[in-house]
Write a protein that holds these residues in place. Structure first.
Motif, PDB file in Angstrom:
ATOM      1  N   ALA A   1       0.831  -1.211   0.000  1.00 30.78           N
ATOM      2  CA  ALA A   1       0.000   0.000   0.000  1.00 30.78           C
ATOM      3  C   ALA A   1       0.861   1.255   0.000  1.00 30.78           C
ATOM      4  O   ALA A   1       2.032   1.234   0.413  1.00 30.78           O
ATOM      5  N   ALA A   2       0.274   2.326  -0.467  1.00 30.70           N
ATOM      6  CA  ALA A   2       0.989   3.609  -0.531  1.00 30.70           C
ATOM      7  C   ALA A   2       1.499   4.003   0.850  1.00 30.70           C
ATOM      8  O   ALA A   2       0.782   3.870   1.856  1.00 30.70           O
ATOM      9  N   GLY A   3       2.735   4.474   0.882  1.00 30.45           N
ATOM     10  CA  GLY A   3       3.332   4.901   2.135  1.00 30.45           C
ATOM     11  C   GLY A   3       4.183   3.849   2.805  1.00 30.45           C
ATOM     12  O   GLY A   3       4.969   4.154   3.702  1.00 30.45           O
ATOM     13  N   LEU A   4       4.033   2.583   2.392  1.00 30.95           N
ATOM     14  CA  LEU A   4       4.865   1.513   2.941  1.00 30.95           C
ATOM     15  C   LEU A   4       6.122   1.382   2.087  1.00 30.95           C
ATOM     16  O   LEU A   4       6.086   1.561   0.861  1.00 30.95           O
ATOM     17  N   SER A   5       7.235   1.069   2.711  1.00 36.11           N
ATOM     18  CA  SER A   5       8.528   0.995   2.026  1.00 36.11           C
ATOM     19  C   SER A   5       8.564  -0.194   1.068  1.00 36.11           C
ATOM     20  O   SER A   5       8.573  -1.345   1.503  1.00 36.11           O
ATOM     21  N   ARG A   6       8.611   0.107  -0.243  1.00 38.19           N
ATOM     22  CA  ARG A   6       8.644  -0.996  -1.208  1.00 38.19           C
ATOM     23  C   ARG A   6       9.951  -1.793  -1.133  1.00 38.19           C
ATOM     24  O   ARG A   6       9.915  -3.032  -1.210  1.00 38.19           O
ATOM     25  N   PRO A   7      11.114  -1.153  -0.989  1.00 43.78           N
ATOM     26  CA  PRO A   7      12.337  -1.959  -0.851  1.00 43.78           C
ATOM     27  C   PRO A   7      12.279  -2.947   0.310  1.00 43.78           C
ATOM     28  O   PRO A   7      12.720  -4.091   0.186  1.00 43.78           O
ATOM     29  N   ALA A   8      11.714  -2.503   1.438  1.00 41.96           N
ATOM     30  CA  ALA A   8      11.597  -3.407   2.587  1.00 41.96           C
ATOM     31  C   ALA A   8      10.699  -4.581   2.251  1.00 41.96           C
ATOM     32  O   ALA A   8      11.024  -5.745   2.540  1.00 41.96           O
ATOM     33  N   PHE A   9       9.559  -4.290   1.607  1.00 41.86           N
ATOM     34  CA  PHE A   9       8.622  -5.367   1.290  1.00 41.86           C
ATOM     35  C   PHE A   9       9.160  -6.279   0.191  1.00 41.86           C
ATOM     36  O   PHE A   9       8.850  -7.478   0.170  1.00 41.86           O
ATOM     37  N   LEU A  10       9.952  -5.754  -0.721  1.00 44.15           N
ATOM     38  CA  LEU A  10      10.599  -6.612  -1.714  1.00 44.15           C
ATOM     39  C   LEU A  10      11.564  -7.587  -1.036  1.00 44.15           C
ATOM     40  O   LEU A  10      11.659  -8.761  -1.425  1.00 44.15           O
ATOM     41  N   THR A  11      12.235  -7.105  -0.007  1.00 42.81           N
ATOM     42  CA  THR A  11      13.104  -7.985   0.779  1.00 42.81           C
ATOM     43  C   THR A  11      12.290  -9.073   1.461  1.00 42.81           C
ATOM     44  O   THR A  11      12.675 -10.257   1.468  1.00 42.81           O
ATOM     45  N   PHE A  12      11.146  -8.677   2.024  1.00 47.25           N
ATOM     46  CA  PHE A  12      10.270  -9.661   2.675  1.00 47.25           C
ATOM     47  C   PHE A  12       9.784 -10.716   1.671  1.00 47.25           C
ATOM     48  O   PHE A  12       9.712 -11.907   1.993  1.00 47.25           O
ATOM     49  N   VAL A  13       9.432 -10.283   0.458  1.00 43.83           N
ATOM     50  CA  VAL A  13       8.970 -11.227  -0.568  1.00 43.83           C
ATOM     51  C   VAL A  13      10.079 -12.210  -0.922  1.00 43.83           C
ATOM     52  O   VAL A  13       9.834 -13.419  -1.071  1.00 43.83           O
ATOM     53  N   ALA A  14      11.298 -11.712  -1.052  1.00 45.05           N
ATOM     54  CA  ALA A  14      12.424 -12.593  -1.380  1.00 45.05           C
ATOM     55  C   ALA A  14      12.646 -13.639  -0.283  1.00 45.05           C
ATOM     56  O   ALA A  14      12.881 -14.821  -0.571  1.00 45.05           O
ATOM     57  N   ILE A  15      12.542 -13.213   0.974  1.00 47.21           N
ATOM     58  CA  ILE A  15      12.706 -14.153   2.085  1.00 47.21           C
ATOM     59  C   ILE A  15      11.562 -15.169   2.085  1.00 47.21           C
ATOM     60  O   ILE A  15      11.780 -16.371   2.303  1.00 47.21           O
ATOM     61  N   ALA A  16      10.326 -14.699   1.834  1.00 44.91           N
ATOM     62  CA  ALA A  16       9.182 -15.605   1.788  1.00 44.91           C
ATOM     63  C   ALA A  16       9.328 -16.618   0.658  1.00 44.91           C
ATOM     64  O   ALA A  16       8.968 -17.796   0.808  1.00 44.91           O
ATOM     65  N   ALA A  17       9.865 -16.173  -0.487  1.00 47.64           N
ATOM     66  CA  ALA A  17      10.082 -17.091  -1.608  1.00 47.64           C
ATOM     67  C   ALA A  17      11.069 -18.187  -1.227  1.00 47.64           C
ATOM     68  O   ALA A  17      10.890 -19.360  -1.595  1.00 47.64           O
ATOM     69  N   LEU A  18      12.116 -17.827  -0.475  1.00 50.47           N
ATOM     70  CA  LEU A  18      13.038 -18.845   0.034  1.00 50.47           C
ATOM     71  C   LEU A  18      12.304 -19.824   0.944  1.00 50.47           C
ATOM     72  O   LEU A  18      12.565 -21.039   0.919  1.00 50.47           O
ATOM     73  N   GLY A  19      11.360 -19.297   1.717  1.00 45.13           N
ATOM     74  CA  GLY A  19      10.566 -20.153   2.595  1.00 45.13           C
ATOM     75  C   GLY A  19       9.762 -21.191   1.832  1.00 45.13           C
ATOM     76  O   GLY A  19       9.587 -22.324   2.303  1.00 45.13           O
TER      77      GLY A  19
END
Length: 516
Positions: free
Chosen positions: A426-444
Motif C-alpha cells: 500500500a501507498a506509504g509503505l517501504s517498497r524496498p523493505a517489502f521486496l526484501t520480505f517477498v524474497a525471504i518468503a520465496a526462500l521459505g
C-alpha cells in the motif's frame, strides 16, 4: 434467512447442554456412549446443513453487504449490541468451521480418543464450535472478545483430558499464552470503543478511523495485535503451538489448526485494518518482518525434525509448518492491499483444509503404529506406506504436495497472492523493505517443499517389510471424514474464483472505509 445465522451460532450451545443430559430411555440399554457420540454427529451435521443453506441463500451479487443480520440491544449503558452478520470475508470461515467440526464429530464416533466421559467430550466439542462460529459472526467488539475467549476453556480440557503425553503442561501453556494475549487485546478493544463512542464493528469500519486520533490507533493496534498474534500464532509468540498440537487428540489438532488459528488473522482483517488503518500502517512493516521470520523459522524447524536421527514427531512437525504457513497470511495482511488481503483470506481457508487433512492422516498413522515418531515410522520395519497401505500413503503425499503449494491445489493461490500483494504494498509503505520480505518468503517456499518431500520419502517410500502384522489401509469412516477435505482442496486449486469472488468485493469495501 434473518435468524439462520443466529441459529448456527446458538445451536451448538443448545446441543452441548443436551449432550450432558441422561440418554433417552430407549438408548440406555444399548450404548449410552454411542448415543451421545451420535448426538454430536447429529448436532454438528445440522449446523453444517444450516451453514450450507446460509451460503446458498447468500446474495453473491453483493458479498460486501452484511447479510443474515441480527441486532438486539444487550447492555444499554455501554451501547453493546448482540449484533450478528456475515459477508464475503466471514462466510467461508463459517462454512469451514461447521465442516471441520462435523468431520471431527463423525471421526470421533468411530474413533473416540481415550479419556473420560464421552458426554463431556461432545459437550466441549460443541461449545468450541459455538465460540468459533460466534467469533466469525459477531459485529460488536465486546461480543467478539467474549466469543474469542469462549474457545479457550473447551480446547484446554480437550488437550488436558483427552491428550497424549505431556498433555497437562501443554494445556497450561496453551491457556496461559492465549489468556495473557487476550487481556492485552481487551484493553485495545475497550480503548477503541470508548474513544469512538461505539463498539459496533460495522460503524467503526465505515468511519475508517476518522473518529480516532493516530496515537489512539497506534496504541490500540499494538494491544489488539499482541492478542491476535498469539492466537495466529506469529513468531516469536508461537511457542505454545507445537506442544499443544503434539499433546492434543487428533480432532483437537484438526480444530486447533483448521479453525482456531484463523481467529487471529480474521481479527486483523475485520478489526485492525478497517477500524484503525493509521495504526495498522505504522506496524505493517514490523508485522511483515515477523511474518517472514516465522516462515523461515517454521521451515528450518521442520527440516530439523525431519532429519534422520532427530526423533522428530510428525504432529510437532506439522505444527511448526503452521507457523510458516500463517506467516504468509500475515504477510498478505501486512501489505494492506486488496491482492494481499485476498491472498491471506484464501490461504486461511486452504490451510484449514490441508492441515486439517494432515492432522487426520498423522492421527491415523499414530493409531496404527502407536507413535508419530518419524524415525520409528521410517525405520527398517517402518511405514513404507506405498507398499503396505497405498491409499493412506497416497493421501499423505497428496496433502504434503498441497501444503507445499503445488499449482492446481488449494495451497498455491493464497501464498502466491500474499506475495504479489507484498510486491506492491500500500501507498506509504517501504517498497524496498517489502521486496526484501517477498524474497525471504520465496526462500521459505523452497524450504517448505524440501521438508515435506523429505517426510513423504521417509514415511511413504521404502521396502515393504517381509514380516510383521498387516497394516490397515484407509477405513470407511476415515474415507468419509477425509474425502470432503481432498475434494475442496482440489476445487480451491482449480477454481479459485469461487472463494475470491466472495472475498474481493468485501475486502475492497473494507479497505475503502465501508464505501462501496
Amino acid at each position: 434467512m434473518q435468524f439462520l445465522l443466529a441459529f448456527i451460532v446458538v445451536g451448538p450451545l443448545v446441543g452441548a447442554v443436551a449432550a450432558l443430559l441422561p440418554a433417552p430411555p430407549g438408548l440406555r440399554g444399548r450404548s449410552p456412549e454411542q448415543a451421545v457420540l451420535r448426538h454430536g454427529v447429529t448436532v454438528t451435521g445440522v449446523i453444517l446443513l444450516a451453514a450450507i443453506v446460509l451460503a446458498l441463500g447468500f446474495d453473491h451479487g453483493h458479498p460486501s453487504t452484511m447479510q443474515a443480520t441480527t441486532d438486539i440491544q444487550w447492555i444499554p449503558a455501554l451501547n453493546v449490541h448482540i449484533h450478528l452478520g456475515t459477508d464475503g470475508i466471514s462466510l467461508p470461515l463459517l462454512v469451514l468451521t461447521a465442516l471441520l467440526t462435523f468431520l471431527c464429530a463423525l471421526y470421533s464416533y468411530f474413533k473416540m480418543p481415550a479419556g473420560p466421559s464421552p458426554k463431556a467430550f461432545v459437550a466441549l466439542l460443541l461449545v468450541l464450535e459455538a465460540g468459533t462460529l460466534a467469533t466469525f459472526a459477531v459485529l460488536d467488539l465486546v461480543l467478539f472478545f467474549l466469543a474469542f475467549e469462549t474457545v479457550l476453556i473447551p480446547m484446554y480440557f480437550l488437550i488436558a483430558r483427552w491428550g497424549g503425553a505431556q498433555r497437562q503442561a501443554a494445556a497450561w501453556k496453551f491457556i496461559l499464552y492465549t489468556l495473557l494475549g487476550s487481556v492485552v487485546m481487551l484493553l485495545g478493544l475497550l480503548l477503541i470503543g470508548l474513544k469512538a463512542g461505539t463498539f459496533d464493528m460495522v460503524a467503526l469500519a465505515t468511519d475508517n478511523g476518522r473518529g480516532l486520533t493516530t496515537s489512539v490507533q497506534v496504541v490500540a493496534v499494538l494491544a489488539i495485535g499482541i492478542g491476535l498474534a498469539v492466537k495466529t500464532p506469529m513468531f516469536p509468540l508461537h511457542s505454545w503451538l507445537p506442544d499443544a498440537h503434539t499433546a492434543a487428540p487428533t480432532v483437537g489438532s484438526v480444530l486447533l489448526a483448521g479453525v482456531l488459528l484463523k481467529m487471529g488473522t480474521y481479527g486483523f482483517v475485520r478489526i485492525a485494518l478497517p477500524i484503525a488503518p493509521h495504526g495498522m500502517h505504522t506496524f505493517a512493516p514490523y508485522l511483515a518482518a515477523f511474518a517472514v521470520a516465522g516462515i523461515i523459522y517454521g521451515s528450518l524447524a521442520c527440516l530439523a525434525l525431519a532429519k534422520q536421527g532427530n526423533k522428530g514427531d510428525l504432529k510437532r512437525l506439522i505444527a511448526y509448518s503452521s507457523v510458516g504457513h500463517m506467516g504468509f497470511v500475515l504477510l498478505g495482511i501486512a501489505s494492506m492491499t486488496p491482492t494481499g488481503v485476498n491472498g491471506a483470506l484464501f490461504a486461511n481457508i486452504a490451510h484449514g483444509l490441508i492441515t486439517g487433512l494432515l492432522f487426520f492422516l498423522v492421527g491415523a498413522l499414530k493409531d496404527r503404529y502407536g507413535t508419530a515418531d518419524l524415525d520409528t515410522l521410517a525405520g527398517v520395519t517402518g511405514a513404507a506406506l506405498y507398499g503396505r497401505a497405498p491409499r493412506l500413503g497416497g493421501l499423505l503425499a497428496f496433502a504434503a504436495v498441497a501444503s507445499l503449494g503445488l499449482p492446481g491445489l488449494g495451497g498455491f493461490w493464497g501464498e502466491m497472492l500474499a506475495m504479489f500483494g507484498a510486491f506492491h504494498p500500500a501507498a506509504g509503505l517501504s517498497r524496498p523493505a517489502f521486496l526484501t520480505f517477498v524474497a525471504i518468503a520465496a526462500l521459505g517456499t523452497l524450504l517448505t517443499a524440501a521438508y515435506l518431500l523429505v517426510v513423504v520419502r521417509r514415511v511413504c517410500m521404502g521396502d515393504k517389510p517381509a514380516e510383521g502384522p498387516p497394516l490397515a489401509d484407509v477405513q470407511g469412516y476415515e474415507f468419509a471424514a477425509w474425502s470432503p477435505l481432498v475434494a475442496l482442496t482440489v476445487l480451491a486449486g482449480l477454481w479459485p474464483a469461487v472463494l475470491l469472488g466472495l472475498t474481493d468485493p468485501a475486502v475492497q469495501k473494507l479497505l475503502a472505509g465501508g464505501k462501496s
